[in-house]
Scaffold this motif. Structure first.
Motif, PDB file in Angstrom:
ATOM      1  N   UNK A  68       0.795  -1.115   0.044  1.00  0.00           N
ATOM      2  CA  UNK A  68      -0.089   0.072   0.083  1.00  0.00           C
ATOM      3  C   UNK A  68       0.688   1.262  -0.132  1.00  0.00           C
ATOM      4  N   UNK A  69       1.996   1.263   0.890  1.00  0.00           N
ATOM      5  CA  UNK A  69       3.021   2.443   0.804  1.00  0.00           C
ATOM      6  C   UNK A  69       3.548   2.623  -0.523  1.00  0.00           C
ATOM      7  N   UNK A  70       3.912   1.605  -1.007  1.00  0.00           N
ATOM      8  CA  UNK A  70       4.578   1.697  -2.323  1.00  0.00           C
ATOM      9  C   UNK A  70       3.587   2.070  -3.440  1.00  0.00           C
ATOM     10  N   UNK A  76       1.889   8.840  -6.368  1.00  0.00           N
ATOM     11  CA  UNK A  76       2.055  10.537  -6.003  1.00  0.00           C
ATOM     12  C   UNK A  76       3.173  10.790  -7.079  1.00  0.00           C
ATOM     13  N   UNK A  77       3.792   9.847  -7.785  1.00  0.00           N
ATOM     14  CA  UNK A  77       4.846  10.554  -8.673  1.00  0.00           C
ATOM     15  C   UNK A  77       4.276  10.587 -10.143  1.00  0.00           C
TER      16      UNK A  77
END
Length: 78
Positions: A68-70, A76-77
């Protein structure tokens, strides 16, 4: 603190060395989520009163946290 209590804190049996390597040395190479996943895999079935299934479910949960973090980071990128 007794000697036995101290050993249970510093070198608990369920985090014992595999092939001469202590789990803490492996986990230090990873971020929090992956290190915790490795911790649960490393001790899977070795801790008294904790089933191997529970340890693996916890490991999977930390892998899910990392995924989930990745995915958030990737979106976001874009």
């Amino acid at each position: 603190m007794s000697i036995q209590e101290s050993e249970n804190v510093i070198r608990p049996n369920h985090y014992g060395a595999i092939a001469g390597v202590e789990s803490i040395r492996i986990m230090e190479a990873f971020n929090f989520n992956l290190g915790n996943a490795m911790k649960y895999i490393w001790r899977c079935g070795k801790k008294a009163n904790v089933s191997a299934i529970e340890d693996l479910m916890k490991a999977r949960q930390y892998i899910d946290f990392e995924l989930a973090r990745l995915l958030r980071e990737e979106s976001n990128h874009d």
